[in-house]
Design a protein around this motif. Sequence first.
Motif, mmCIF file in Angstrom:
data_model
loop_
_atom_site.group_PDB
_atom_site.id
_atom_site.type_symbol
_atom_site.label_atom_id
_atom_site.label_comp_id
_atom_site.label_asym_id
_atom_site.label_seq_id
_atom_site.Cartn_x
_atom_site.Cartn_y
_atom_site.Cartn_z
ATOM 1 N N ALA A 33 48.403 43.466 27.391
ATOM 2 C CA ALA A 33 47.482 43.277 28.518
ATOM 3 C C ALA A 33 48.158 43.705 29.808
ATOM 4 O O ALA A 33 48.917 42.937 30.411
ATOM 5 C CB ALA A 33 47.051 41.814 28.591
ATOM 6 N N LEU B 18 48.244 45.449 33.744
ATOM 7 C CA LEU B 18 47.623 45.897 34.978
ATOM 8 C C LEU B 18 48.044 47.337 35.212
ATOM 9 O O LEU B 18 49.242 47.652 35.205
ATOM 10 C CB LEU B 18 48.076 45.023 36.148
ATOM 11 C CG LEU B 18 47.566 45.440 37.532
ATOM 12 C CD1 LEU B 18 46.065 45.256 37.629
ATOM 13 C CD2 LEU B 18 48.290 44.661 38.623
ATOM 14 N N ILE C 290 42.433 47.906 34.135
ATOM 15 C CA ILE C 290 43.029 47.211 32.994
ATOM 16 C C ILE C 290 43.405 48.233 31.937
ATOM 17 O O ILE C 290 42.646 49.176 31.676
ATOM 18 C CB ILE C 290 42.040 46.190 32.406
ATOM 19 C CG1 ILE C 290 41.541 45.247 33.495
ATOM 20 C CG2 ILE C 290 42.682 45.405 31.269
ATOM 21 C CD1 ILE C 290 40.380 44.375 33.053
ATOM 22 N N ILE D 194 45.784 36.853 34.028
ATOM 23 C CA ILE D 194 45.455 37.721 32.898
ATOM 24 C C ILE D 194 45.135 36.833 31.708
ATOM 25 O O ILE D 194 45.881 35.905 31.383
ATOM 26 C CB ILE D 194 46.641 38.649 32.545
ATOM 27 C CG1 ILE D 194 46.987 39.543 33.753
ATOM 28 C CG2 ILE D 194 46.323 39.491 31.316
ATOM 29 C CD1 ILE D 194 48.255 40.353 33.556
ATOM 30 N N ASN E 252 50.342 35.902 34.308
ATOM 31 C CA ASN E 252 50.060 36.151 35.717
ATOM 32 C C ASN E 252 51.080 37.148 36.238
ATOM 33 O O ASN E 252 52.274 37.062 35.906
ATOM 34 C CB ASN E 252 50.122 34.846 36.518
ATOM 35 C CG ASN E 252 49.598 35.008 37.929
ATOM 36 O OD1 ASN E 252 50.258 35.576 38.793
ATOM 37 N ND2 ASN E 252 48.391 34.504 38.174
ATOM 38 N N THR E 253 50.624 38.084 37.046
ATOM 39 C CA THR E 253 51.535 39.115 37.552
ATOM 40 C C THR E 253 52.550 38.563 38.550
ATOM 41 O O THR E 253 53.451 39.305 38.978
ATOM 42 C CB THR E 253 50.750 40.266 38.205
ATOM 43 O OG1 THR E 253 49.889 39.745 39.224
ATOM 44 C CG2 THR E 253 49.904 41.008 37.165
ATOM 45 N N ILE F 187 40.352 41.802 27.285
ATOM 46 C CA ILE F 187 41.402 41.535 28.274
ATOM 47 C C ILE F 187 40.731 41.399 29.629
ATOM 48 O O ILE F 187 40.089 42.325 30.112
ATOM 49 C CB ILE F 187 42.443 42.659 28.313
ATOM 50 C CG1 ILE F 187 43.141 42.802 26.957
ATOM 51 C CG2 ILE F 187 43.474 42.395 29.411
ATOM 52 C CD1 ILE F 187 44.099 43.970 26.893
ATOM 53 N N ILE G 286 41.296 40.543 33.667
ATOM 54 C CA ILE G 286 42.220 40.399 34.792
ATOM 55 C C ILE G 286 41.395 40.032 36.017
ATOM 56 O O ILE G 286 40.401 40.691 36.331
ATOM 57 C CB ILE G 286 43.041 41.680 35.046
ATOM 58 C CG1 ILE G 286 43.892 42.027 33.810
ATOM 59 C CG2 ILE G 286 43.946 41.505 36.266
ATOM 60 C CD1 ILE G 286 44.805 43.219 33.999
#
Length: 250
Positions: A98, A100, A125, A170, A183-184, A229, A231
């Motif tokens: 998954a 970004l 995504i 995510i 999470n980014t 997925i 985001i």
Amino acid sequence: MLRSRVVLPEGQVLQTVFASAAEPAGSLRWLPPVEGTVVGTLLNYRGELDALGDTLSAPPYQAPPKAPILYLKPANTHIGHGHDVAMPADVDGVWVGACLGVVIGCTATRVPAPHAADVIAGYMIVNDLTVPHASYYRPAIRHKCRDGFCPMGPWIVDCDDVPDADALDITVRINGEIKQRANTSTLVRPIAQLLADVTAFMTLEAGDVLLVGMPENPPLARAGDRIDIEIAHIGTLTTALVCPAQEGSR
């Protein structure tokens, strides 16, 4: 603003802008929103790096990485939202990556981190499908570059419509069941620093995509599974894994 590409039944490409997250009805088929090079990044989530522990200090690695570890997802892997992926006959299951995707908006060479936003067109995504493997020592071409192993989309969301790309939730669902949350905010290199480090030695062009990394503990999916997925602020990318005899686009 949401930007994507669809193709009509006769094969005519329609470049369009969607005002909502609804899929086009009928026989329209989603294409990848971009046609450039997709550059992936390994070990850029803190949990993924920490899980390897002392392994990276032992042979053959000798030391933890001091620069981004990159790989490519070539054109044969690129497909759009809602398409099926035929599982290779020699593969039982695949990791769901998954990711970004940072979409480049103009030629980017030696971009300082404080100016990274100037070259980013938006975000989308990407599902970095990967055959499970243990080694980071050699390029994982057979594991990452199978046909259809880079679903992307459904669209590109402009930078201005994503409040903070370094703090996006995510969620991965397989057959409707949540299998992963990330999470980014746990990136080793936040987006601006990653872009600066990559463009220090290679130029990215408009339409290229830089993947910020695959979160740790990717879930495993098999033929017959539907992968969603999600985001935050971007949308949901859907892919179905099928046996080769069932291959087709929905």
